[in-house]
Design a protein around this motif. Structure first.
Motif, PDB file in Angstrom:
ATOM      1  N   THR A  64      53.105  59.120  98.255  1.00  8.41           N
ATOM      2  CA  THR A  64      54.232  58.191  98.338  1.00  8.41           C
ATOM      3  C   THR A  64      55.498  58.934  98.730  1.00  8.41           C
ATOM      4  O   THR A  64      56.284  58.447  99.556  1.00  8.41           O
ATOM      5  CB  THR A  64      54.434  57.472  96.996  1.00  8.41           C
ATOM      6  OG1 THR A  64      53.213  56.837  96.611  1.00  8.41           O
ATOM      7  CG2 THR A  64      55.528  56.438  97.086  1.00  8.41           C
ATOM      8  N   LEU A  65      55.700  60.111  98.157  1.00  9.60           N
ATOM      9  CA  LEU A  65      56.887  60.901  98.499  1.00  9.60           C
ATOM     10  C   LEU A  65      56.850  61.361  99.951  1.00  9.60           C
ATOM     11  O   LEU A  65      57.883  61.445 100.612  1.00  9.60           O
ATOM     12  CB  LEU A  65      57.001  62.106  97.564  1.00  9.60           C
ATOM     13  CG  LEU A  65      57.428  61.807  96.124  1.00  9.60           C
ATOM     14  CD1 LEU A  65      57.369  63.087  95.296  1.00  9.60           C
ATOM     15  CD2 LEU A  65      58.812  61.217  96.070  1.00  9.60           C
ATOM     16  N   GLN A  66      55.671  61.676 100.465  1.00  6.63           N
ATOM     17  CA  GLN A  66      55.557  62.146 101.841  1.00  6.63           C
ATOM     18  C   GLN A  66      55.779  61.005 102.839  1.00  6.63           C
ATOM     19  O   GLN A  66      56.308  61.231 103.925  1.00  6.63           O
ATOM     20  CB  GLN A  66      54.183  62.783 102.072  1.00  6.63           C
ATOM     21  CG  GLN A  66      53.964  64.059 101.298  1.00  6.63           C
ATOM     22  CD  GLN A  66      54.945  65.154 101.664  1.00  6.63           C
ATOM     23  OE1 GLN A  66      55.389  65.248 102.803  1.00  6.63           O
ATOM     24  NE2 GLN A  66      55.299  65.971 100.686  1.00  6.63           N
ATOM     25  N   ARG A  67      55.402  59.795 102.501  1.00  5.38           N
ATOM     26  CA  ARG A  67      55.512  58.661 103.424  1.00  5.38           C
ATOM     27  C   ARG A  67      56.937  58.132 103.518  1.00  5.38           C
ATOM     28  O   ARG A  67      57.382  57.740 104.593  1.00  5.38           O
ATOM     29  CB  ARG A  67      54.601  57.525 102.973  1.00  5.38           C
ATOM     30  CG  ARG A  67      53.164  57.809 103.205  1.00  5.38           C
ATOM     31  CD  ARG A  67      52.344  56.581 102.906  1.00  5.38           C
ATOM     32  NE  ARG A  67      50.957  56.991 102.667  1.00  5.38           N
ATOM     33  CZ  ARG A  67      50.154  56.450 101.806  1.00  5.38           C
ATOM     34  NH1 ARG A  67      50.568  55.439 101.062  1.00  5.38           N
ATOM     35  NH2 ARG A  67      48.929  56.867 101.665  1.00  5.38           N
ATOM     36  N   ASN A  68      57.632  58.080 102.409  1.00  2.00           N
ATOM     37  CA  ASN A  68      58.959  57.481 102.382  1.00  2.00           C
ATOM     38  C   ASN A  68      60.010  58.581 102.561  1.00  2.00           C
ATOM     39  O   ASN A  68      60.190  59.436 101.695  1.00  2.00           O
ATOM     40  CB  ASN A  68      59.166  56.752 101.049  1.00  2.00           C
ATOM     41  CG  ASN A  68      60.386  55.869 101.074  1.00  2.00           C
ATOM     42  OD1 ASN A  68      61.262  56.030 101.907  1.00  2.00           O
ATOM     43  ND2 ASN A  68      60.433  54.926 100.141  1.00  2.00           N
ATOM     44  N   PRO A  69      60.746  58.554 103.683  1.00  2.00           N
ATOM     45  CA  PRO A  69      61.732  59.621 103.919  1.00  2.00           C
ATOM     46  C   PRO A  69      62.895  59.599 102.919  1.00  2.00           C
ATOM     47  O   PRO A  69      63.463  60.642 102.609  1.00  2.00           O
ATOM     48  CB  PRO A  69      62.224  59.365 105.337  1.00  2.00           C
ATOM     49  CG  PRO A  69      61.839  57.976 105.663  1.00  2.00           C
ATOM     50  CD  PRO A  69      60.673  57.626 104.780  1.00  2.00           C
ATOM     51  N   ARG A  70      63.234  58.424 102.395  1.00  2.00           N
ATOM     52  CA  ARG A  70      64.324  58.351 101.423  1.00  2.00           C
ATOM     53  C   ARG A  70      63.930  59.030 100.116  1.00  2.00           C
ATOM     54  O   ARG A  70      64.737  59.731  99.497  1.00  2.00           O
ATOM     55  CB  ARG A  70      64.703  56.905 101.160  1.00  2.00           C
ATOM     56  CG  ARG A  70      65.337  56.251 102.389  1.00  2.00           C
ATOM     57  CD  ARG A  70      65.649  54.810 102.145  1.00  2.00           C
ATOM     58  NE  ARG A  70      66.836  54.731 101.318  1.00  2.00           N
ATOM     59  CZ  ARG A  70      67.260  53.620 100.750  1.00  2.00           C
ATOM     60  NH1 ARG A  70      66.582  52.497 100.887  1.00  2.00           N
ATOM     61  NH2 ARG A  70      68.350  53.614 100.011  1.00  2.00           N
ATOM     62  N   LEU A  71      62.684  58.845  99.694  1.00  2.00           N
ATOM     63  CA  LEU A  71      62.211  59.511  98.487  1.00  2.00           C
ATOM     64  C   LEU A  71      62.108  61.018  98.697  1.00  2.00           C
ATOM     65  O   LEU A  71      62.380  61.804  97.794  1.00  2.00           O
ATOM     66  CB  LEU A  71      60.862  58.943  98.049  1.00  2.00           C
ATOM     67  CG  LEU A  71      60.877  57.516  97.510  1.00  2.00           C
ATOM     68  CD1 LEU A  71      59.469  57.054  97.204  1.00  2.00           C
ATOM     69  CD2 LEU A  71      61.740  57.432  96.268  1.00  2.00           C
ATOM     70  N   LYS A  72      61.697  61.395  99.903  1.00  2.00           N
ATOM     71  CA  LYS A  72      61.604  62.829 100.224  1.00  2.00           C
ATOM     72  C   LYS A  72      62.992  63.477 100.154  1.00  2.00           C
ATOM     73  O   LYS A  72      63.160  64.567  99.601  1.00  2.00           O
ATOM     74  CB  LYS A  72      61.003  62.988 101.611  1.00  2.00           C
ATOM     75  CG  LYS A  72      60.597  64.374 101.962  1.00  2.00           C
ATOM     76  CD  LYS A  72      59.903  64.374 103.310  1.00  2.00           C
ATOM     77  CE  LYS A  72      59.394  65.732 103.662  1.00  2.00           C
ATOM     78  NZ  LYS A  72      58.738  65.753 104.971  1.00  2.00           N
ATOM     79  N   LYS A  73      63.990  62.756 100.691  1.00  2.00           N
ATOM     80  CA  LYS A  73      65.358  63.265 100.665  1.00  2.00           C
ATOM     81  C   LYS A  73      65.890  63.319  99.234  1.00  2.00           C
ATOM     82  O   LYS A  73      66.565  64.276  98.837  1.00  2.00           O
ATOM     83  CB  LYS A  73      66.238  62.375 101.528  1.00  2.00           C
ATOM     84  CG  LYS A  73      67.601  62.925 101.812  1.00  2.00           C
ATOM     85  CD  LYS A  73      68.334  62.035 102.803  1.00  2.00           C
ATOM     86  CE  LYS A  73      69.612  62.674 103.268  1.00  2.00           C
ATOM     87  NZ  LYS A  73      70.317  61.843 104.246  1.00  2.00           N
TER      88      LYS A  73
END
Length: 86
Positions: A11-20
């Motif tokens: 999930t963290l890898q797919r969503n750029p906002r969560l990654k940021k």
């Protein structure tokens, strides 16, 4: 348990906002750890350099007052013994 962590990582890898957000929180925590360490080092060094000598001087002064009180007690007892008729 490992599957849960895998799903969270995906999930963290797919969503750029969560990654940021993860990157920012990691940077914030590392900066806070660094700052906390430096503040702790500064405060403890200040206590050692400034506080410990004051503590030792205070202890020495207390010993001096105790010695003066003992000497005064001895003198008062000697004077009282000299005044008593035998």
């Amino acid at each position: 348990m490992g599957a849960i962590f895998s799903m969270i990582e995906d999930t963290l890898q797919r969503n750029p906002r969560l990654k940021k957000a993860k990157a920012r929180s990691t940077k914030l925590l590392s900066t806070a750890w660094w700052l906390g360490g430096n503040i702790t080092w500064t405060v403890m060094t200040g206590v050692i350099v400034l506080g410990v000598p004051v503590f030792f001087e205070y202890e020495r002064e207390c010993q001096l007052f105790e010695q003066m009180a003992q000497a005064q007690t001895v003198q008062m007892n000697a004077a009282a013994a000299a005044e008593q008729p035998q």
